[in-house]
Design a protein around this motif. Structure first.
Motif, PDB file in Angstrom:
ATOM      1  N   LEU A 597       0.820  -1.209   0.000  1.00  6.69           N
ATOM      2  CA  LEU A 597       0.000   0.000   0.000  1.00  6.69           C
ATOM      3  C   LEU A 597       0.855   1.260   0.000  1.00  6.69           C
ATOM      4  N   ILE A 598       1.942   1.248   0.751  1.00  8.93           N
ATOM      5  CA  ILE A 598       2.812   2.425   0.784  1.00  8.93           C
ATOM      6  C   ILE A 598       3.501   2.618  -0.569  1.00  8.93           C
ATOM      7  N   LEU A 599       3.913   1.514  -1.193  1.00  8.77           N
ATOM      8  CA  LEU A 599       4.474   1.622  -2.537  1.00  8.77           C
ATOM      9  C   LEU A 599       3.441   2.175  -3.512  1.00  8.77           C
ATOM     10  N   ARG A 600       2.223   1.693  -3.357  1.00  8.39           N
ATOM     11  CA  ARG A 600       1.153   2.169  -4.230  1.00  8.39           C
ATOM     12  C   ARG A 600       0.905   3.658  -4.012  1.00  8.39           C
ATOM     13  N   LEU A 601       0.941   4.112  -2.755  1.00  8.44           N
ATOM     14  CA  LEU A 601       0.759   5.527  -2.459  1.00  8.44           C
ATOM     15  C   LEU A 601       1.866   6.372  -3.090  1.00  8.44           C
ATOM     16  N   SER A 602       3.093   5.852  -3.065  1.00 10.18           N
ATOM     17  CA  SER A 602       4.203   6.574  -3.696  1.00 10.18           C
ATOM     18  C   SER A 602       3.965   6.716  -5.196  1.00 10.18           C
ATOM     19  N   GLU A 603       3.496   5.640  -5.818  1.00 11.10           N
ATOM     20  CA  GLU A 603       3.204   5.693  -7.252  1.00 11.10           C
ATOM     21  C   GLU A 603       2.071   6.681  -7.539  1.00 11.10           C
ATOM     22  N   ILE A 604       1.045   6.675  -6.674  1.00  7.13           N
ATOM     23  CA  ILE A 604      -0.080   7.594  -6.865  1.00  7.13           C
ATOM     24  C   ILE A 604       0.384   9.036  -6.743  1.00  7.13           C
ATOM     25  N   GLN A 605       1.277   9.301  -5.788  1.00  6.70           N
ATOM     26  CA  GLN A 605       1.786  10.654  -5.611  1.00  6.70           C
ATOM     27  C   GLN A 605       2.583  11.114  -6.833  1.00  6.70           C
ATOM     28  N   GLU A 606       3.410  10.216  -7.363  1.00  6.93           N
ATOM     29  CA  GLU A 606       4.180  10.558  -8.559  1.00  6.93           C
ATOM     30  C   GLU A 606       3.246  10.832  -9.743  1.00  6.93           C
ATOM     31  N   THR A 607       2.225   9.980  -9.881  1.00  7.11           N
ATOM     32  CA  THR A 607       1.262  10.172 -10.969  1.00  7.11           C
ATOM     33  C   THR A 607       0.522  11.489 -10.814  1.00  7.11           C
ATOM     34  N   ARG A 608       0.184  11.820  -9.557  1.00 10.27           N
ATOM     35  CA  ARG A 608      -0.527  13.069  -9.288  1.00 10.27           C
ATOM     36  C   ARG A 608       0.316  14.280  -9.700  1.00 10.27           C
TER      37      ARG A 608
END
Length: 698
Positions: A597-608
């Motif tokens: 989940l934390i990795l996914r959040l990092s990816e979401i932040q980069e995408t954002r």
């Protein structure tokens, strides 16, 4: 006692009010002002004793009614509260919660104190003394966490709850002269926090929508299914259920008894006043539309407070303590005694009438027997016997069985079981067909969660030809972990996950806890060995639970269900009165899930961030094309159409980008919520947060 009370004043505000978003504040330090959120994304402030207030800033006074002012928020308002917040100042501060921000506003000075983004959303607000802070804190409850802020906007508190928060109050829950935080959430739970430590947890049948403080360390709650009730610490004093649902509640002495009652406003416009101790209704009134909120304040400047109800249509009614309803100590006692005696008289008359009907039969012996049966006469020694056990059956379906039987030839015509949180509607009726009736009946039960449940059984007993039946009533309590049965010699592999801790306690006391909290055919006893090990199987999903206790104090619970492990730790700690307990846990699936989940959040932040950059580029292109299109309109009309086509394509790209950002944001919120849920589960294992953080270093 007169059951109706007339309001002492009535006003029409002519605004549509959002239910549940009503408060009251003394913004000048003296005069109370009713404050509510309207359906037009504004906050209405009614100031009947208006003084000179600055007209600069957010606040706008109505031209038609100078007592009414509004604040334009231009966002969906989700929570509102007023209270003293700034140190060494007696003026109340207004706090407005929107979808993703909070505004802390000084109404008297007409200025913002601070405006802060809340990525987790704003669902509930509370102001008060909490923890070791010498000044008051603003507590903001969101989708799955609680944040605490000082008057300067500095965040000083955070804890995870695990689900969407619906209500929060601060009160002295455990009588230690300091306030605890009571939180309700959409997972049906009411949690009590001492700073970031979970003291207690209660589970209701549905979502708890509202909480309110009461005198003598009590609090009232409202549930979305229409239930309201009162708790005194962990003990529930009473509860009642209505076909409507409660919008707001307030503590106020309306009938002049010297102690407050519980005033409740309902979705159908009804208001009632109930005894806090028993739930008895003292008076009722009905507004013209659904109640939006109930507050208390000295609105008439008479030196005494009134309870004020506001409807969704903007109708405001004020009620005050009614001396005509007051009862002296002797008069109140006498009237209560008379009511009890009248109720007993009515019950005895009804019972006597049944006996007369039962004795009206013919002299013929055969007809006499038939009359006995038809009238429902049964032997005087008839008893109803109840047995409750876990059915470990050889089929895939496992459940708890309630075995009901009579001690003679009488039959059980039907059984009604009342239980909270087990059946839809809280009631289950078993009515066998005529060819299936007998003197015994078996009823299967499936408990959805690990909570103690009181079951109230009403059985209709008589003969096959009876027209009237005797009703037997029995109450039993199912222990908390009823859905776990001993494996009976079957050896299953221990689960990989576990929680481990040490404590100084005798095994005899552990056995007492097991016997009280598990539904076993016989009590567990120690055999004199150095340890005790029990292997159990869950009747819901067949999962394995192994409990291992050593004489030296080491305890280990093997289970893949972290929620069950937390429930076991909490239950044992409460039973043994353990204030502190350090434990070590190993739940690899949850730990791996947090990492993902934390990795996914990092990816979401980069995408954002990337999407934000793309939007900025697109907006630059839009401005350029608009200028070119305007130039073409003047200089070359033939090229204008192409520019507007390009603008249309850019607009479609921006819309697609917005949808992507929206999905990205939603997915990010869900990931944060899942992380907070796992943190909440680990925190219930008593001191595991540091262990979890160690495993998140990747």
């Amino acid at each position: 006692m007169d059951k109706s009370v007339r309001p002492v004043f009535t006003l029409e505000l002519n605004y549509k009010i959002i239910p549940g978003l009503v408060t009251i504040g003394k913004y000048d330090g003296t005069h109370p002002c009713l404050t509510a959120a309207t359906s037009t994304e504004k906050v209405l402030i009614h100031s009947p004793h208006r003084r000179n207030i600055s007209v600069h800033g957010r606040i706008n006074y109505s031209e038609s009614n100078r007592e009414i002012a509004t604040l334009n928020i231009n966002q969906t308002i989700t929570a509102i509260v007023a209270g003293i917040f700034i140190p060494e100042e007696d003026k109340d501060i207004l706090v407005i919660g929107a979808t993703s921000h909070i505004l802390v506003y000084h109404v008297h000075d007409n200025r913002d104190i601070f405006y802060k983004e809340c990525p987790d959303g704003v669902k509930a607000l509370a102001i008060g003394n909490f923890g070791e802070s010498t000044n008051k804190l603003l507590l903001v409850g969101g989708n799955s966490s609680i944040h605490g802020y000082k008057h300067d906007g500095q965040e000083v508190f955070w804890t995870s709850v695990g689900d969407v928060i619906t209500s929060m109050i601060l009160m002295d829950f455990n009588k230690d002269s300091s306030e605890e935080l009571i939180v309700s959430s959409e997972d049906f739970k009411i949690r009590i926090f001492k700073w970031d430590t979970l003291l207690s947890e209660n589970t209701e049948t549905e979502v708890v929508t509202h909480l309110v403080c009461l005198p003598e360390n009590r609090f009232a709650y409202a549930v979305s299914n229409g239930t309201i009730g009162v708790y005194e610490q962990d003990a529930r004093l009473w509860r009642v259920k209505s076909k409507n649902f409660a919008i707001d509640m307030q503590s106020y002495d309306l009938i002049g008894q010297g102690t407050p009652q519980l005033i409740t406003g309902w979705s159908n416009g009804k208001m009632d006043c109930r005894s806090i101790k028993t739930g008895e209704v003292f008076f009722k009134d009905t507004m013209n539309s659904s109640v939006a909120g109930i507050v208390e304040g000295d609105y008439r400047s008479m030196g005494k407070t009134d309870v004020i109800a506001l409807s969704q249509e903007g109708e405001m009614r004020g009620y005050t303590t009614t001396k005509s309803l007051s009862l002296t100590s002797s008069g109140g006692s006498d009237q209560e005694t008379v009511r009890e005696l009248l109720a007993q008289k009515q019950a005895l008359l009804m019972e006597f009438k049944h006996y007369e009907n039962n004795n009206s039969f013919n002299n013929n012996s055969n007809s006499q027997l038939e009359s006995f049966e038809s009238q429902g006469v049964i032997p005087a020694n008839t008893r109803l016997q109840i047995g409750i056990a876990a059915n470990e059956g050889y089929t895939k379906e496992r459940f708890i069985e309630i075995f009901i039987s009579t001690n003679n030839s009488t039959i059980i015509r039907s059984v009604t079981i009342f239980a909270e949180g087990i059946f839809k509607g809280e009631t289950h009726v078993v009515h066998p067909a005529d060819h299936q009736i007998s003197s015994d009946l078996t009823i299967p039960l499936n408990l959805p969660s690990d909570n103690p449940v009181d079951i109230h059984i009403k059985a209709f007993v008589g003969y096959p030809k009876s027209e009237q039946y005797h009703v037997f009533e029995i109450t039993r309590q199912l222990p908390r972990f009823s859905m776990y049965a001993l494996n009976n010699g079957i050896t299953d592999a221990k689960p990989e996950s576990y929680v481990e801790f040490r404590m100084n306690e005798r095994l005899q006391r552990i056995c007492m806890w097991i016997n009280q909290n598990f539904l076993l055919s016989s009590d567990v006893e120690i055999d004199g060995g150095p340890s005790l090990e029990l292997s159990m199987k869950c009747l819901r999903d067949g999962s394995i639970l192994v409990m291992f206790f050593e004489v030296i104090g080491r305890v280990k619970f093997y289970t893949d269900n972290i929620g069950l492990a937390a429930d076991l730790v909490q239950s044992l700690a409460v039973f043994l009165n353990l204030d502190t307990l350090e434990s070590k846990a190993h739940f690899p699936e949850e730990e791996e899930q947090v990492k993902e989940l934390i990795l996914r959040l990092s990816e979401i932040q980069e995408t954002r961030m990337k999407l934000g950059t793309d939007v900025a580029d697109r907006l630059g292109q839009v401005r350029t094309l608009v200028i070119k299109a305007e130039d073409a309109r003047i200089n070359n009309v033939n090229e204008m159409g192409q520019y507007y086509k390009d603008l249309d394509n850019l607009n479609k790209e921006l819309i697609n980008g917005y949808n992507i950002r929206l999905n990205n944001h939603t997915e990010g919120l869900e990931s944060v919520k899942k992380i907070n849920t796992i943190i909440q589960r680990f925190s219930r294992l008593r001191g595991i947060v540091f262990f979890l953080l160690e495993h998140l270093r990747f």
